[in-house]
Design an enzyme around this catalytic site. Sequence first.
Site, PDB file in Angstrom:
ATOM      1  N   ARG A  57      -2.415  21.628 -14.740  1.00 24.75           N
ATOM      2  CA  ARG A  57      -1.195  20.898 -14.915  1.00 24.75           C
ATOM      3  C   ARG A  57      -1.565  20.259 -16.479  1.00 24.75           C
ATOM      4  O   ARG A  57      -0.590  19.477 -17.066  1.00 24.75           O
ATOM      5  CB  ARG A  57      -1.409  19.641 -13.910  1.00 24.75           C
ATOM      6  CG  ARG A  57      -0.285  18.673 -14.020  1.00 24.75           C
ATOM      7  CD  ARG A  57      -0.144  17.804 -13.008  1.00 24.75           C
ATOM      8  NE  ARG A  57       0.998  16.592 -13.103  1.00 24.75           N
ATOM      9  CZ  ARG A  57       1.485  15.920 -12.264  1.00 24.75           C
ATOM     10  NH1 ARG A  57       1.205  15.958 -10.953  1.00 24.75           N
ATOM     11  NH2 ARG A  57       2.374  14.941 -12.719  1.00 24.75           N
ATOM     12  N   ASN A  68       0.653  18.587 -21.028  1.00 24.68           N
ATOM     13  CA  ASN A  68       0.123  17.462 -22.258  1.00 24.68           C
ATOM     14  C   ASN A  68       0.178  18.169 -23.468  1.00 24.68           C
ATOM     15  O   ASN A  68      -0.240  17.578 -24.522  1.00 24.68           O
ATOM     16  CB  ASN A  68      -1.066  16.771 -21.913  1.00 24.68           C
ATOM     17  CG  ASN A  68      -1.266  16.055 -20.672  1.00 24.68           C
ATOM     18  OD1 ASN A  68      -0.301  15.044 -20.291  1.00 24.68           O
ATOM     19  ND2 ASN A  68      -2.029  16.496 -19.784  1.00 24.68           N
ATOM     20  N   LYS A  85       3.450  11.047 -11.454  1.00 33.91           N
ATOM     21  CA  LYS A  85       2.288  10.258 -12.411  1.00 33.91           C
ATOM     22  C   LYS A  85       2.980   8.872 -12.841  1.00 33.91           C
ATOM     23  O   LYS A  85       4.200   8.990 -13.365  1.00 33.91           O
ATOM     24  CB  LYS A  85       2.241  11.219 -13.704  1.00 33.91           C
ATOM     25  CG  LYS A  85       1.045  12.185 -13.372  1.00 33.91           C
ATOM     26  CD  LYS A  85       0.869  13.037 -14.478  1.00 33.91           C
ATOM     27  CE  LYS A  85      -0.077  12.677 -15.645  1.00 33.91           C
ATOM     28  NZ  LYS A  85      -0.344  13.639 -16.740  1.00 33.91           N
ATOM     29  N   HIS A 115       8.565   7.948 -27.575  1.00 37.33           N
ATOM     30  CA  HIS A 115       7.540   8.999 -26.986  1.00 37.33           C
ATOM     31  C   HIS A 115       8.040  10.530 -27.406  1.00 37.33           C
ATOM     32  O   HIS A 115       7.298  11.093 -27.889  1.00 37.33           O
ATOM     33  CB  HIS A 115       7.747   8.691 -25.506  1.00 37.33           C
ATOM     34  CG  HIS A 115       6.699   9.799 -24.979  1.00 37.33           C
ATOM     35  ND1 HIS A 115       5.650   9.801 -25.006  1.00 37.33           N
ATOM     36  CD2 HIS A 115       7.249  10.811 -24.050  1.00 37.33           C
ATOM     37  CE1 HIS A 115       4.972  10.997 -24.166  1.00 37.33           C
ATOM     38  NE2 HIS A 115       6.140  11.407 -23.699  1.00 37.33           N
ATOM     39  N   GLU A 126      -3.824  17.041 -11.784  1.00 35.07           N
ATOM     40  CA  GLU A 126      -4.265  17.271 -12.996  1.00 35.07           C
ATOM     41  C   GLU A 126      -5.657  17.585 -12.960  1.00 35.07           C
ATOM     42  O   GLU A 126      -6.319  17.118 -13.910  1.00 35.07           O
ATOM     43  CB  GLU A 126      -4.098  16.024 -13.988  1.00 35.07           C
ATOM     44  CG  GLU A 126      -3.783  16.633 -15.386  1.00 35.07           C
ATOM     45  CD  GLU A 126      -3.396  15.469 -16.150  1.00 35.07           C
ATOM     46  OE1 GLU A 126      -2.499  15.865 -17.162  1.00 35.07           O
ATOM     47  OE2 GLU A 126      -3.735  14.492 -16.152  1.00 35.07           O
ATOM     48  N   GLU A 144      10.877  17.340 -24.906  1.00 32.70           N
ATOM     49  CA  GLU A 144      10.274  17.885 -23.585  1.00 32.70           C
ATOM     50  C   GLU A 144      10.652  19.073 -23.206  1.00 32.70           C
ATOM     51  O   GLU A 144       9.936  19.864 -22.327  1.00 32.70           O
ATOM     52  CB  GLU A 144      10.384  16.713 -22.590  1.00 32.70           C
ATOM     53  CG  GLU A 144       9.357  15.267 -23.110  1.00 32.70           C
ATOM     54  CD  GLU A 144       8.069  15.214 -22.767  1.00 32.70           C
ATOM     55  OE1 GLU A 144       7.560  16.543 -22.393  1.00 32.70           O
ATOM     56  OE2 GLU A 144       7.458  14.276 -23.065  1.00 32.70           O
ATOM     57  N   LYS A 188       8.125  22.576 -14.551  1.00 29.82           N
ATOM     58  CA  LYS A 188       7.347  21.215 -14.011  1.00 29.82           C
ATOM     59  C   LYS A 188       6.780  21.164 -12.820  1.00 29.82           C
ATOM     60  O   LYS A 188       5.554  21.442 -12.335  1.00 29.82           O
ATOM     61  CB  LYS A 188       7.669  20.047 -14.366  1.00 29.82           C
ATOM     62  CG  LYS A 188       6.815  18.893 -14.165  1.00 29.82           C
ATOM     63  CD  LYS A 188       7.079  17.875 -14.910  1.00 29.82           C
ATOM     64  CE  LYS A 188       5.964  16.538 -14.811  1.00 29.82           C
ATOM     65  NZ  LYS A 188       5.952  15.414 -15.570  1.00 29.82           N
ATOM     66  N   ARG A 226       0.647  -1.210   0.042  1.00 31.62           N
ATOM     67  CA  ARG A 226      -0.057   0.052  -0.159  1.00 31.62           C
ATOM     68  C   ARG A 226       0.846   1.242   0.044  1.00 31.62           C
ATOM     69  O   ARG A 226       0.608   2.239   0.444  1.00 31.62           O
ATOM     70  CB  ARG A 226      -0.992   0.109   1.097  1.00 31.62           C
ATOM     71  CG  ARG A 226      -1.939  -1.190   1.038  1.00 31.62           C
ATOM     72  CD  ARG A 226      -3.144  -1.037   2.250  1.00 31.62           C
ATOM     73  NE  ARG A 226      -3.699  -2.061   2.034  1.00 31.62           N
ATOM     74  CZ  ARG A 226      -4.101  -3.326   2.522  1.00 31.62           C
ATOM     75  NH1 ARG A 226      -2.979  -3.443   3.345  1.00 31.62           N
ATOM     76  NH2 ARG A 226      -4.962  -4.175   2.435  1.00 31.62           N
ATOM     77  N   HIS A 249       0.319  10.710 -28.271  1.00 28.45           N
ATOM     78  CA  HIS A 249      -0.144   9.479 -27.801  1.00 28.45           C
ATOM     79  C   HIS A 249      -0.578   8.832 -28.701  1.00 28.45           C
ATOM     80  O   HIS A 249      -0.711   7.528 -28.851  1.00 28.45           O
ATOM     81  CB  HIS A 249      -0.766   9.550 -26.331  1.00 28.45           C
ATOM     82  CG  HIS A 249       0.118  10.091 -25.242  1.00 28.45           C
ATOM     83  ND1 HIS A 249      -0.582  10.597 -24.086  1.00 28.45           N
ATOM     84  CD2 HIS A 249       1.098   9.821 -25.018  1.00 28.45           C
ATOM     85  CE1 HIS A 249       0.444  10.631 -23.188  1.00 28.45           C
ATOM     86  NE2 HIS A 249       1.494  10.426 -23.633  1.00 28.45           N
ATOM     87  N   HIS A 296       0.957  15.895 -26.570  1.00 31.00           N
ATOM     88  CA  HIS A 296       0.948  14.665 -26.133  1.00 31.00           C
ATOM     89  C   HIS A 296      -0.571  13.894 -26.709  1.00 31.00           C
ATOM     90  O   HIS A 296      -0.417  12.646 -26.836  1.00 31.00           O
ATOM     91  CB  HIS A 296       0.894  14.515 -24.645  1.00 31.00           C
ATOM     92  CG  HIS A 296       2.074  14.650 -23.934  1.00 31.00           C
ATOM     93  ND1 HIS A 296       2.920  15.949 -24.258  1.00 31.00           N
ATOM     94  CD2 HIS A 296       2.964  13.859 -23.215  1.00 31.00           C
ATOM     95  CE1 HIS A 296       4.209  15.695 -23.661  1.00 31.00           C
ATOM     96  NE2 HIS A 296       4.268  14.476 -23.054  1.00 31.00           N
TER      97      HIS A 296
END
Length: 375
Positions: A247, A251, A150, A273, A243, A192, A233, A128, A258, A254
Amino acid sequence: MTTDTPDMRTVHVALGSRAYDILIGGGLLASAGDTLARRFPGARAAIVTDENVAARHAATLKQSLEGAGIATATITIAPGERSKSFAVLQQVVDEVLAARLERGDIVIALGGGVVGDLAGFVSGIVRRGMAFVQLPTSLLAQVDSSVGGKTGINTTHGKNLVGVFQQPGLVIADSDVLDTLPEREFRAGYAEVVKYGLIDRPDFFAWLEANWRDIFSGGPARVEAIAVSCQAKADVVARDEFEAGDRALLNLGHTFGHALEAATGYDSARLVHGEGVAIGMAMAHRFSSRMNLASPDDAARVEAHLSAVGLPVAVSEISGDLPGPERMLDYIAQDKKVSRGSLTFILTRGIGRSFVARDVPASEVLSFLKENLPS
């Protein structure tokens, strides 16, 4: 941002009880053991890495950790985006448990974005929640995926659709390890870096246009570019950790990127990527121009810089066949930035003036895709 020396920086991510530092500079891998022994006294560690990174850097890290009295287990996965899967997640979870690591012990991600995303997910779900440290070895991971918490894996439905928010306790970005990167990987990570200038730092984008050669050659501009990117960032993450708001600006590029990654089956021989992000950022600027939001001159300037460093800017630069416009729209609609069926994009009103555009008409996107996909 605290500047320790011209060649060493510390960026603080201000998240209250989950706050952490990003250490940036040369030679940090070899001293990581002492750093972690001070910050996590008494902890043991699992190093999660991939075969390529292990061959270059695992021995140095293991020696540093054990020299500081930190017992370690090393878990090695295959390199590449396809390791972000349920099968590999289960493998790594099983190996962490087999090493009898406890909740207060550390999962260390030694590698690029794939390793960081996978190891972070593991640290978030085993017992956990275990302590987590990012030791990114790619430029992309140092300036983007290692910061912000993330984590996740991919599914047949799309990229990063299963995961958790799991903030690291520390990020150690050794700029020297970037010298071992293949040129293609370094270029992909640079996409990036460019992204932060295009979001809301037009002066940084101009600085990159003037200094990118020094960044690529490993000069003083490299540490500066990493530090500015991490600070950019960190500022956004501190405002919007989960997000829910701006935030999403991170992206930029992206949503298209993606979709292209999914369309190529995450085949890194065809597209990695950062290359997807580069094409995606170029497409986002062209789409913004098509929607009369920004000048076509801005799109041309973005494409010129990305092309100058050797990054792709058009779908036609991807080898092999791609799905048609309708299928590509399906990939976009499946992307995690869709909310209640509405298409959400990060668009721009000019360089450094990006914004979240909600309820973008699917018909406009489809028409744009028909213009930009090879026939």
